[in-house]
Design an enzyme around this catalytic site. Structure first.
Site, PDB file in Angstrom:
ATOM      1  N   LYS A 216       0.681  -1.258   0.016  1.00 15.35           N
ATOM      2  CA  LYS A 216       0.057   0.002  -0.018  1.00 15.35           C
ATOM      3  C   LYS A 216       0.720   1.284   0.027  1.00 15.35           C
ATOM      4  CE  LYS A 216      -1.249   1.712   3.950  1.00 15.35           C
ATOM      5  NZ  LYS A 216      -1.392   2.927   4.627  1.00 15.35           N
ATOM      6  N   ASN A 217       1.873   1.309   0.758  1.00 16.79           N
ATOM      7  CA  ASN A 217       2.539   2.552   1.079  1.00 16.79           C
ATOM      8  C   ASN A 217       3.648   2.833  -0.128  1.00 16.79           C
ATOM      9  OD1 ASN A 217       0.999   3.174   3.184  1.00 16.79           O
ATOM     10  ND2 ASN A 217       2.615   2.596   4.576  1.00 16.79           N
TER      11      ASN A 217
ATOM     12  N   CYS B  86      -4.108   8.454  10.045  1.00 14.22           N
ATOM     13  CA  CYS B  86      -4.530   7.592  11.184  1.00 14.22           C
ATOM     14  C   CYS B  86      -3.926   8.408  12.250  1.00 14.22           C
ATOM     15  CB  CYS B  86      -3.733   6.269  11.363  1.00 14.22           C
ATOM     16  SG  CYS B  86      -4.652   4.992  10.208  1.00 14.22           S
TER      17      CYS B  86
ATOM     18  N   ARG C  35       2.466  13.976  13.768  1.00 11.85           N
ATOM     19  CA  ARG C  35       2.726  13.919  12.189  1.00 11.85           C
ATOM     20  C   ARG C  35       2.906  15.037  11.384  1.00 11.85           C
ATOM     21  NH1 ARG C  35      -0.806   8.675  10.119  1.00 11.85           N
ATOM     22  NH2 ARG C  35       1.145   8.524   8.988  1.00 11.85           N
TER      23      ARG C  35
ATOM     24  N   ASP D 184       4.779  -0.034  12.124  1.00 14.10           N
ATOM     25  CA  ASP D 184       3.442  -0.318  11.590  1.00 14.10           C
ATOM     26  C   ASP D 184       3.203  -1.896  11.823  1.00 14.10           C
ATOM     27  OD1 ASP D 184       2.987   1.984  10.162  1.00 14.10           O
ATOM     28  OD2 ASP D 184       3.634   1.202   8.353  1.00 14.10           O
TER      29      ASP D 184
ATOM     30  N   ARG E 282      -8.733   0.412   4.995  1.00 13.11           N
ATOM     31  CA  ARG E 282      -7.762   1.376   4.455  1.00 13.11           C
ATOM     32  C   ARG E 282      -6.669   0.728   3.794  1.00 13.11           C
ATOM     33  NH1 ARG E 282      -8.026   6.833   7.867  1.00 13.11           N
ATOM     34  NH2 ARG E 282      -6.677   7.620   5.885  1.00 13.11           N
TER      35      ARG E 282
HETATM   36  C1  EPZ Z   1       4.602   6.601   6.535  1.00  6.55           C
HETATM   37  O1  EPZ Z   1       4.075   7.774   7.528  1.00  6.55           O
HETATM   38  C2  EPZ Z   1       3.695   5.599   6.298  1.00  6.55           C
HETATM   39  N1  EPZ Z   1       2.559   6.049   5.656  1.00  6.55           N
HETATM   40  C3  EPZ Z   1       3.009   5.033   7.727  1.00  6.55           C
HETATM   41  O2  EPZ Z   1       2.137   3.884   7.559  1.00  6.55           O
HETATM   42  C4  EPZ Z   1       4.326   4.619   8.628  1.00  6.55           C
HETATM   43  O3  EPZ Z   1       3.926   4.463   9.938  1.00  6.55           O
HETATM   44  C5  EPZ Z   1       5.450   5.609   8.470  1.00  6.55           C
HETATM   45  O4  EPZ Z   1       5.698   5.833   7.332  1.00  6.55           O
HETATM   46  C6  EPZ Z   1       6.537   5.123   9.248  1.00  6.55           C
HETATM   47  O5  EPZ Z   1       7.088   4.020   8.700  1.00  6.55           O
HETATM   48  C7  EPZ Z   1       2.621   6.226   4.329  1.00  6.55           C
HETATM   49  O6  EPZ Z   1       3.537   5.755   3.928  1.00  6.55           O
HETATM   50  C8  EPZ Z   1       1.316   6.960   3.540  1.00  6.55           C
HETATM   51  P1  EPZ Z   1       7.444   9.498   8.591  1.00  6.55           P
HETATM   52  P2  EPZ Z   1       4.855   9.021   7.246  1.00  6.55           P
HETATM   53  O7  EPZ Z   1       7.464  10.778   7.724  1.00  6.55           O
HETATM   54  O8  EPZ Z   1       5.490   9.235   6.049  1.00  6.55           O
HETATM   55  C9  EPZ Z   1       8.456  12.561  12.022  1.00  6.55           C
HETATM   56  C10 EPZ Z   1       0.258   2.688   8.175  1.00  6.55           C
HETATM   57  O9  EPZ Z   1      -0.236   1.960   9.132  1.00  6.55           O
HETATM   58  N2  EPZ Z   1       8.253  13.629  11.162  1.00  6.55           N
HETATM   59  O10 EPZ Z   1       8.281   8.415   8.245  1.00  6.55           O
HETATM   60  O11 EPZ Z   1       3.729  10.075   7.570  1.00  6.55           O
HETATM   61  C11 EPZ Z   1       6.963  12.082  12.511  1.00  6.55           C
HETATM   62  O12 EPZ Z   1       6.289  12.763  13.022  1.00  6.55           O
HETATM   63  C12 EPZ Z   1       0.857   3.984   8.108  1.00  6.55           C
HETATM   64  O13 EPZ Z   1       0.472   2.244   6.803  1.00  6.55           O
HETATM   65  C13 EPZ Z   1       8.658  14.959  11.232  1.00  6.55           C
HETATM   66  O14 EPZ Z   1       8.751  15.168  12.328  1.00  6.55           O
HETATM   67  O15 EPZ Z   1       5.875   8.665   8.496  1.00  6.55           O
HETATM   68  C14 EPZ Z   1       7.222  10.693  12.920  1.00  6.55           C
HETATM   69  O16 EPZ Z   1       7.780  10.680  14.367  1.00  6.55           O
HETATM   70  C15 EPZ Z   1       0.509   4.886   9.363  1.00  6.55           C
HETATM   71  N3  EPZ Z   1       8.558  15.901  10.220  1.00  6.55           N
HETATM   72  C16 EPZ Z   1       8.765  10.296  12.141  1.00  6.55           C
HETATM   73  O17 EPZ Z   1       9.045  11.502  11.506  1.00  6.55           O
HETATM   74  C17 EPZ Z   1       8.350  15.688   8.930  1.00  6.55           C
HETATM   75  O18 EPZ Z   1       8.046  16.522   8.103  1.00  6.55           O
HETATM   76  C18 EPZ Z   1       8.388   9.247  11.064  1.00  6.55           C
HETATM   77  O19 EPZ Z   1       7.317   9.695  10.102  1.00  6.55           O
HETATM   78  C19 EPZ Z   1       7.894  14.066   8.756  1.00  6.55           C
HETATM   79  C20 EPZ Z   1       7.851  13.344   9.601  1.00  6.55           C
END
Ligand code: EPZ
Length: 432
Positions: free
Chosen positions: A23-24, A118, A123, A307, A399
């Site tokens: 999915k991702n 979610c 985020r 995840d 989803r």
């Molecule tokens: C992706 O989310 C996935 N979603 C999530 O999948 C997954 O949990 C996550 O990566 C971590 O592997 C999609 O791919 C659509 P991140 P994402 O940016 O990209 C911080 C699922 O269940 N951060 O890697 O939103 C953030 O707060 C889901 O399929 C910042 O501070 O995650 C977090 O602590 C839910 N500033 C960490 O980084 C930013 O600009 C990692 O988030 C971006 C992120």
């Protein structure tokens, strides 16, 4: 009544299950299809809600989207008429942010609602924005939307991410592939879907090197061409079935996977005393009757995936002894523990740490999914519990999991999708 999963637990899962596309990865790839005026064919696309919402949003802005079969879609974005993506659904999905990178890359402008998704933490998207600005775009937040514009076009830049972010890494790649000159992104995420999106873009003529390492180098090209590309198997769907097999003390062959992507999950299940047999494109998990506790800490890839945190926690909740689970990516990802407590688990949460005291058995209850992976974990709990469990708010699960209940039924689980109170009642009577 919103749909529910209703199940009677206690049967070890047995048999074979086939994993769908990631999915991702698919979400980044769909947005990437905007970067060319030629036809893009995406195969092995999971038929799940988030993907379908992304496709619908592409249609809304004028792309031609047609499914040739359930898992193959053709996208032609030559007639995209606007750079504003907005419908009521797109606001709810996280990956809508990929439209910013893709539209900015192709049209130097984008207007996209701040993403939903979610509720697992705050985020922010500051790293995405930092990247777009470094590439020469102005970015403002206006009326709940991200408005980005690069009047003089995007130029390659050297970007260091302060946080390892999957979304920011993919988004900056999407924006930079057509930018003028060279972009270097450091401290990037290394998840398998990052590599998949990079491979997809390269198959369209992009020049991206280093995906899967800490540094990605992109040489901008003038245009991208059409492609036909198959999405990789879903690491998290596979991991979810691995935990379901182990927790239920079953024996399941999980097919169409890349075992390398599952190593952190296999390692934990092995430490717990389960048997894992790896094949070229499959893994077999044989659940041990007496499972040992172990500690788990979520980390960016190749660490243990956030995840998979709820699913391994449920598995540990049925092991003998106490385990410590530390969530280091999202601060709000233990909310499901209160739901699990209704089923008799003994888990104490303090901040981002959960201490899991294994119990001999769980008992069926009515619980709420809360988010995608928590929902899947509660289904695993229900399949291992005595009696009947109802998981509500399963829209979250849908989803990201295609026909979850059908795949589980194929493994011998007693689970049904209840559309009405009558369906649910009928199941309960049968389960008596
Ligand atoms: C992706 O989310 C996935 N979603 C999530 O999948 C997954 O949990 C996550 O990566 C971590 O592997 C999609 O791919 C659509 P991140 P994402 O940016 O990209 C911080 C699922 O269940 N951060 O890697 O939103 C953030 O707060 C889901 O399929 C910042 O501070 O995650 C977090 O602590 C839910 N500033 C960490 O980084 C930013 O600009 C990692 O988030 C971006 C992120």
């Amino acid at each position: 009544m919103e749909q529910q999963f209703i199940m009677r637990g206690g049967r070890p899962l047995h048999g074979e299950v086939t994993i769908g596309g990631a999915k991702n990865a698919a979400l980044g790839i769909i947005a990437g299809a905007l970067l060319t005026d030629e036809e893009v064919i995406i195969e092995n696309l999971p038929d799940v809600r988030d993907v379908n919402v992304m496709l619908e949003a592409l249609r809304e802005i004028g792309a031609r989207v047609s499914r040739t079969d359930r898992h193959t879609v053709s996208i032609l974005a030559s007639e995209v008429s606007g750079v504003s993506v907005d419908d009521e659904f797109i606001r709810r999905i996280r990956a809508s942010y990929y439209f910013i990178g893709a539209l900015l890359g192709k049209y130097q402008r984008a207007n996209v609602p701040l993403p939903g998704g979610c509720a697992i933490g705050s985020r922010p998207i500051d790293q995405h924005i930092k990247g777009f600005r470094a590439l020469g775009s102005e970015v403002q937040i206006r009326n709940g939307c991200v408005a980005a514009e690069a009047e003089e076009g995007l130029r390659g830049a050297h970007i260091y991410l302060d946080v390892v972010s999957v979304g920011a890494t993919i988004n900056i790649m999407l924006a930079a592939v057509l930018a003028e000159g060279r972009t270097i992104i450091e401290n990037v995420a290394k998840e398998p879907h990052i590599v998949d999106v990079a491979n997809f873009l390269n198959s369209m003529g992009a020049n991206i090197r280093g995906a899967g390492t800490d540094t990605i180098r992109i040489r901008g090209v003038r245009r991208l061409h059409g492609t036909s590309y198959a999405v990789i198997p879903d690491q998290i769907e596979a991991g979810t079935f691995m935990c379901a097999a182990a927790a239920s003390r079953g024996d399941v062959l999980i097919k169409n996977v890349i075992p390398k992507h599952l190593e952190s999950i296999s390692a934990k299940l092995l430490e717990m005393g389960n048997t894992i047999i790896e094949y070229d494109e499959a893994v077999r998990v044989i659940g041990s009757v007496m499972q040992r506790p172990t500690d788990v800490k979520t980390l960016p890839y190749p660490g243990f995936p956030t995840d998979m945190q709820p699913q391994i926690t449920v598995t540990l909740a049925l092991a003998r002894g106490s385990s410590v689970v530390t969530e280091s990516i999202f601060e709000n990802r233990f909310r499901y523990v209160d739901e699990l407590a209704r089923m008799g688990s003994r888990i104490k949460v303090d901040g981002n740490v959960a201490v899991v005291e294994g119990v001999k058995r769980l008992s069926g209850a009515s619980v709420n999914a809360l988010d995608l992976r928590a929902g899947a974990a509660l289904v695993i709990a229900g399949l291992c519990a005595e009696g009947v469990t109802t998981v509500n708010e399963i829209g979250y699960i849908q989803r990201g999991y295609e026909h979850f209940e059908e795949k589980l039924r194929g493994l011998g689980a007693e689970i049904e999708l209840a559309d009405s109170e009558r369906d649910a009642q009928r199941f309960r009577l049968r389960a008596l």
